[in-house]
Design a protein around this motif. Structure first.
Motif, PDB file in Angstrom:
ATOM      1  N   ASP A 230      -7.699  -0.401  17.535  1.00  0.00           N
ATOM      2  CA  ASP A 230      -6.337  -0.896  17.305  1.00  0.00           C
ATOM      3  C   ASP A 230      -6.324  -1.938  16.183  1.00  0.00           C
ATOM      4  OD1 ASP A 230      -5.210   0.686  19.276  1.00  0.00           O
ATOM      5  OD2 ASP A 230      -5.291  -0.883  20.818  1.00  0.00           O
ATOM      6  N   TYR A 231      -7.324  -2.804  16.187  1.00  0.00           N
ATOM      7  CA  TYR A 231      -7.408  -3.847  15.161  1.00  0.00           C
ATOM      8  C   TYR A 231      -7.601  -3.222  13.776  1.00  0.00           C
ATOM      9  CZ  TYR A 231      -9.280  -7.694  12.360  1.00  0.00           C
ATOM     10  OH  TYR A 231      -9.509  -8.612  11.354  1.00  0.00           O
ATOM     11  N   VAL A 232      -8.513  -2.274  13.700  1.00  0.00           N
ATOM     12  CA  VAL A 232      -8.764  -1.603  12.423  1.00  0.00           C
ATOM     13  C   VAL A 232      -7.487  -0.931  11.925  1.00  0.00           C
ATOM     14  CG1 VAL A 232     -10.035   0.260  11.290  1.00  0.00           C
ATOM     15  CG2 VAL A 232     -11.217  -1.256  12.893  1.00  0.00           C
ATOM     16  N   GLN A 233      -6.788  -0.213  12.811  1.00  0.00           N
ATOM     17  CA  GLN A 233      -5.540   0.446  12.424  1.00  0.00           C
ATOM     18  C   GLN A 233      -4.503  -0.568  11.949  1.00  0.00           C
ATOM     19  OE1 GLN A 233      -4.997   2.563  16.202  1.00  0.00           O
ATOM     20  NE2 GLN A 233      -5.089   4.501  15.097  1.00  0.00           N
ATOM     21  N   GLU A 234      -4.382  -1.656  12.672  1.00  0.00           N
ATOM     22  CA  GLU A 234      -3.395  -2.685  12.330  1.00  0.00           C
ATOM     23  C   GLU A 234      -3.622  -3.250  10.933  1.00  0.00           C
ATOM     24  OE1 GLU A 234      -3.004  -7.335  13.456  1.00  0.00           O
ATOM     25  OE2 GLU A 234      -3.183  -5.977  15.172  1.00  0.00           O
ATOM     26  N   VAL A 235      -4.871  -3.590  10.629  1.00  0.00           N
ATOM     27  CA  VAL A 235      -5.176  -4.186   9.332  1.00  0.00           C
ATOM     28  C   VAL A 235      -5.000  -3.170   8.207  1.00  0.00           C
ATOM     29  CG1 VAL A 235      -6.931  -5.349   7.941  1.00  0.00           C
ATOM     30  CG2 VAL A 235      -6.749  -5.841  10.370  1.00  0.00           C
ATOM     31  N   LEU A 236      -5.394  -1.928   8.444  1.00  0.00           N
ATOM     32  CA  LEU A 236      -5.257  -0.908   7.401  1.00  0.00           C
ATOM     33  C   LEU A 236      -3.799  -0.578   7.137  1.00  0.00           C
ATOM     34  CD1 LEU A 236      -8.211   1.502   8.252  1.00  0.00           C
ATOM     35  CD2 LEU A 236      -8.091  -0.235   6.463  1.00  0.00           C
ATOM     36  N   ILE A 237      -2.982  -0.538   8.178  1.00  0.00           N
ATOM     37  CA  ILE A 237      -1.542  -0.310   7.993  1.00  0.00           C
ATOM     38  C   ILE A 237      -0.934  -1.460   7.193  1.00  0.00           C
ATOM     39  CG2 ILE A 237       0.681  -0.247   9.200  1.00  0.00           C
ATOM     40  CD1 ILE A 237      -0.750   1.324  11.437  1.00  0.00           C
ATOM     41  N   GLU A 238      -1.334  -2.671   7.542  1.00  0.00           N
ATOM     42  CA  GLU A 238      -0.870  -3.862   6.822  1.00  0.00           C
ATOM     43  C   GLU A 238      -1.256  -3.770   5.345  1.00  0.00           C
ATOM     44  OE1 GLU A 238      -2.782  -8.148   6.844  1.00  0.00           O
ATOM     45  OE2 GLU A 238      -1.605  -7.828   8.671  1.00  0.00           O
ATOM     46  N   GLY A 239      -2.510  -3.326   5.091  1.00  0.00           N
ATOM     47  CA  GLY A 239      -2.960  -3.183   3.709  1.00  0.00           C
ATOM     48  C   GLY A 239      -2.186  -2.128   2.952  1.00  0.00           C
ATOM     49  N   GLY A 240      -1.866  -1.022   3.631  1.00  0.00           N
ATOM     50  CA  GLY A 240      -1.088   0.031   2.994  1.00  0.00           C
ATOM     51  C   GLY A 240       0.299  -0.428   2.635  1.00  0.00           C
ATOM     52  N   GLU A 241       0.925  -1.205   3.515  1.00  0.00           N
ATOM     53  CA  GLU A 241       2.264  -1.723   3.240  1.00  0.00           C
ATOM     54  C   GLU A 241       2.236  -2.702   2.080  1.00  0.00           C
ATOM     55  OE1 GLU A 241       3.361  -3.344   6.988  1.00  0.00           O
ATOM     56  OE2 GLU A 241       4.026  -1.404   7.813  1.00  0.00           O
ATOM     57  N   GLU A 242       1.189  -3.528   2.036  1.00  0.00           N
ATOM     58  CA  GLU A 242       1.050  -4.473   0.929  1.00  0.00           C
ATOM     59  C   GLU A 242       0.881  -3.741  -0.396  1.00  0.00           C
ATOM     60  OE1 GLU A 242       0.608  -8.006  -1.252  1.00  0.00           O
ATOM     61  OE2 GLU A 242       1.415  -7.611   0.762  1.00  0.00           O
ATOM     62  N   ALA A 243       0.098  -2.664  -0.386  1.00  0.00           N
ATOM     63  CA  ALA A 243      -0.106  -1.884  -1.615  1.00  0.00           C
ATOM     64  C   ALA A 243       1.198  -1.250  -2.071  1.00  0.00           C
ATOM     65  CB  ALA A 243      -1.156  -0.798  -1.365  1.00  0.00           C
ATOM     66  N   ARG A 244       1.995  -0.768  -1.128  1.00  0.00           N
ATOM     67  CA  ARG A 244       3.292  -0.168  -1.501  1.00  0.00           C
ATOM     68  C   ARG A 244       4.248  -1.218  -2.053  1.00  0.00           C
ATOM     69  NH1 ARG A 244       1.878   3.101   2.902  1.00  0.00           N
ATOM     70  NH2 ARG A 244       2.793   1.694   4.444  1.00  0.00           N
ATOM     71  N   ARG A 245       4.235  -2.414  -1.501  1.00  0.00           N
ATOM     72  CA  ARG A 245       5.091  -3.482  -2.025  1.00  0.00           C
ATOM     73  C   ARG A 245       4.687  -3.854  -3.451  1.00  0.00           C
ATOM     74  NH1 ARG A 245       4.779  -5.468   3.425  1.00  0.00           N
ATOM     75  NH2 ARG A 245       2.989  -6.787   2.915  1.00  0.00           N
ATOM     76  N   MET A 246       3.383  -3.936  -3.680  1.00  0.00           N
ATOM     77  CA  MET A 246       2.899  -4.251  -5.026  1.00  0.00           C
ATOM     78  C   MET A 246       3.305  -3.180  -6.015  1.00  0.00           C
ATOM     79  SD  MET A 246       1.341  -7.166  -5.244  1.00  0.00           S
ATOM     80  CE  MET A 246       0.421  -6.916  -6.769  1.00  0.00           C
ATOM     81  N   ALA A 247       3.195  -1.913  -5.594  1.00  0.00           N
ATOM     82  CA  ALA A 247       3.563  -0.807  -6.481  1.00  0.00           C
ATOM     83  C   ALA A 247       5.035  -0.866  -6.835  1.00  0.00           C
ATOM     84  CB  ALA A 247       3.222   0.526  -5.808  1.00  0.00           C
ATOM     85  N   ARG A 248       5.898  -1.179  -5.850  1.00  0.00           N
ATOM     86  CA  ARG A 248       7.338  -1.282  -6.133  1.00  0.00           C
ATOM     87  C   ARG A 248       7.619  -2.428  -7.086  1.00  0.00           C
ATOM     88  NH1 ARG A 248       7.957   0.037  -0.542  1.00  0.00           N
ATOM     89  NH2 ARG A 248       8.051  -2.180   0.003  1.00  0.00           N
ATOM     90  N   ALA A 249       6.942  -3.572  -6.872  1.00  0.00           N
ATOM     91  CA  ALA A 249       7.152  -4.735  -7.727  1.00  0.00           C
ATOM     92  C   ALA A 249       6.756  -4.426  -9.174  1.00  0.00           C
ATOM     93  CB  ALA A 249       6.351  -5.921  -7.200  1.00  0.00           C
ATOM     94  N   GLN A 250       5.632  -3.702  -9.325  1.00  0.00           N
ATOM     95  CA  GLN A 250       5.170  -3.358 -10.658  1.00  0.00           C
ATOM     96  C   GLN A 250       6.114  -2.377 -11.355  1.00  0.00           C
ATOM     97  OE1 GLN A 250       1.201  -2.021  -9.877  1.00  0.00           O
ATOM     98  NE2 GLN A 250       0.342  -4.094  -9.769  1.00  0.00           N
TER      99      GLN A 250
END
Length: 255
Positions: A230-250
């Motif tokens: 669960d912890y691994v999934q949580e952190v990876l989902i968080e990382g994916g969302e952060e990457a998508r936010r960065m892509a939108r900002a760029q």
């Protein structure tokens, strides 16, 4: 009353049963060479002709492979849950990596539960060795690569599957071993980039899992295993969302 003739069981059939049991329980692994015929015959207390007959029967079933002048081996296919092309697809597909984590959540939780109930002294010794090797990867001065850490992590979970004494769980984990290693290595890269406390959290999660199994606390072991995933999934989902936010900002910056 009609009765049929009682068929006398051949000695080679008894040898087949014993060798099949060794393969099923994982004592003989895929690709592993069997001891020399002389050694095996002595262990079973049988003649070498009877042993050869049993080996021929297992080869006909596809469980053993005989190599001219090179001995007898457990067939590599015994350890193949998926084909090589499918493994490649699963390794390279982000959605499949998520699916594997979901699969691990259920599978490894069950392995941990049964390992806590059934582990013998030799099982616990192998588990301790795998645990110590994994903990060494988390040391501050460790020079171990991500690939080596991923392999140690996968071996720890394999040791748990072996201790479960469930042949289906064990062979499923063994068949997925290479994919499991790749999944762990991929996850480690994302986890360590996303959160600075990840290494210590992983160390504690594996320690809690090891201690629960060693103490025979089955429900705690399953919970520890599932909370780890669960912890691994949580952190990876968080990382994916952060990457998508960065892509939108760029994209906005470039428009």
């Amino acid at each position: 009353m009609e009765v049929g003739l009682v068929q006398q069981r051949r000695l080679s059939d008894d040898i087949v049963v014993q060798l099949e049991a060794l393969i099923l329980e994982g004592s003989l692994k895929a690709g592993e060479r069997l001891p020399a015929e002389r050694v095996l015959a002595e262990r079973f207390g049988v003649s070498r002709p009877s042993l050869r007959e049993a080996i021929q029967k297992l080869a006909a079933k596809g469980l053993l492979v005989s190599r001219q002048g090179g001995g007898n081996y457990v067939a590599a296919e015994v350890g193949s849950t998926f084909s090589d092309p499918l493994l490649h697809l699963l390794e390279s597909n982000p959605s499949a990596q998520r699916d594997l984590l979901e699969f691990r959540h259920t599978l490894e939780g069950s392995c941990a539960y049964y390992a806590a109930l059934r582990a013998t002294a030799p099982d616990l010794q192998r588990l301790r060795e795998a645990y110590d090797a994994l903990q060494a990867c988390y040391a501050a001065d460790s020079q171990i690569s991500r690939a080596e850490e991923g392999a140690a992590d996968a071996r720890f979970h394999l040791a748990i599957a072996e201790a479960s004494h469930n042949a289906v769980l064990l062979h499923t984990i063994r068949g997925l071993f290479e994919l499991l290693k790749h999944n762990v290595v991929t996850n480690i890269g994302g986890l360590y980039l996303q959160r600075s406390e990840t290494r210590e959290r992983l160390r504690e999660q594996h320690r809690a899992l090891y201690e629960a199994i060693s103490a025979g606390r089955a429900e705690d072991a399953r919970t520890c295993s599932q909370e780890h995933i669960d912890y691994v999934q949580e952190v990876l989902i968080e990382g994916g969302e952060e990457a998508r936010r960065m892509a939108r900002a760029q994209r906005r910056q470039g428009s």
